[in-house]
Write an enzyme that holds these catalytic residues in place. Structure first.
Site, short mmCIF file in Angstrom:
data_model
loop_
_atom_site.label_atom_id
_atom_site.label_comp_id
_atom_site.label_asym_id
_atom_site.label_seq_id
_atom_site.Cartn_x
_atom_site.Cartn_y
_atom_site.Cartn_z
CB SER A 7 -8.17 -31.94 -14.42
OG SER A 7 -8.50 -30.87 -15.29
CE1 TYR B 218 -2.55 -31.83 -15.13
CE2 TYR B 218 -4.64 -30.97 -15.94
CZ TYR B 218 -3.80 -31.29 -14.88
OH TYR B 218 -4.21 -31.08 -13.59
CE LYS C 165 -4.17 -34.44 -13.10
NZ LYS C 165 -3.73 -34.85 -11.74
#
Length: 252
Positions: A143, A156, A160
């Protein structure tokens, strides 16, 4: 480009909808057979239908971080299609939304387990079952939030970023027979990313130089490239697919 993956088999995790299904659709269009995973068999069966049926795709339900599920998927891939040439680690979770200072640590541990540790486990199993002896290519779906801080989805993004590092290290370890790359999308119009654009899509889109959000096909084409022989001299790279968003410091 149709047919460039004839005779090849890909496992795509988290592929009953969204980016994962978009990746699977592109691989099938290029001739691959795909084994797709998700939590619910019903949604997988619907996705298999969209992919052309049993001759092209197989859906195996289970949790991406369940080692027994991983073993079963690889076994069924080999039994049904005869190889595991490609692996796409697409599954990712983000059950929290808000400041990292208020993050539930139990949720944080689960995010690491699914987004990072499970990806390593899938790679270990695919290599042991097929790729170590026969070669292959792997793509990890990251991401743009791994590259720059993104408010409310910060942990998150941190997982990543860890996945990007895993991609680089495994590229060093597994070459020359196995290539490992990644792809880092910005906001793609999926149910998973809805909180980032729902109700304000036009406003969000205008901040991107290409003036639109991504769609799953945008990511699928790049993943297919990275798996193909066109990318034969690429490994350890995480390719940004973001409509130019990072040029404007957009990560959410």
């Amino acid at each position: 480009m149709t047919g460039r993956f004839d005779g090849r088999t890909a496992i795509v995790t988290g592929a009953s909808r969204g980016i994962g299904l978009g990746i699977a659709e592109r691989l099938v269009a290029d001739g691959a057979r795909v084994v797709i995973t998700a939590r619910k068999q019903e949604t997988l069966d619907e996705a298999v239908g969209k992919l052309g049926g049993a001759g092209h795709a197989l859906g195996v339900a289970g949790r991406a971080d369940d080692a027994e599920h991983q073993d079963e998927v690889i076994r069924q891939a080999l039994d049904t299609f005869g190889s595991v040439d490609f692996l796409v680690n697409n599954t990712g979770i983000n059950p929290t939304y808000g400041p990292m200072a208020e993050l539930d640590l139990g949720a944080a541990r689960k995010i690491v387990e699914v987004n990072c540790i499970a990806a390593v486990s899938w790679i270990q199993k695919a290599c042991a079952a097929w790729m170590n002896a026969n070669g292959g290519a792997i793509v990890n779906v990251s991401s743009v939030s791994s590259l720059r801080p993104a408010r409310n989805i910060g942990f998150y993004g941190a997982t990543k970023a860890m996945l990007n590092s895993i991609t680089e290290l495994l590229a060093l370890e597994l070459g020359p027979g196995i290539r490992v790359n990644g792809v880092a999308p910005a906001v793609v119009k999926t149910r998973f990313a809805a909180a980032l654009y729902e109700g304000r899509e036009e406003e969000t889109s205008q901040a991107y130089p290409l003036k639109r959000l991504g769609v799953p096909e945008d990511v699928g084409g790049v993943v297919a490239f990275l798996l193909s022989s066109d990318a034969a001299w690429m490994t350890g790279q995480t390719v940004v697919v973001d409509g130019g968003g990072t040029l404007m410091s957009i990560v959410e």
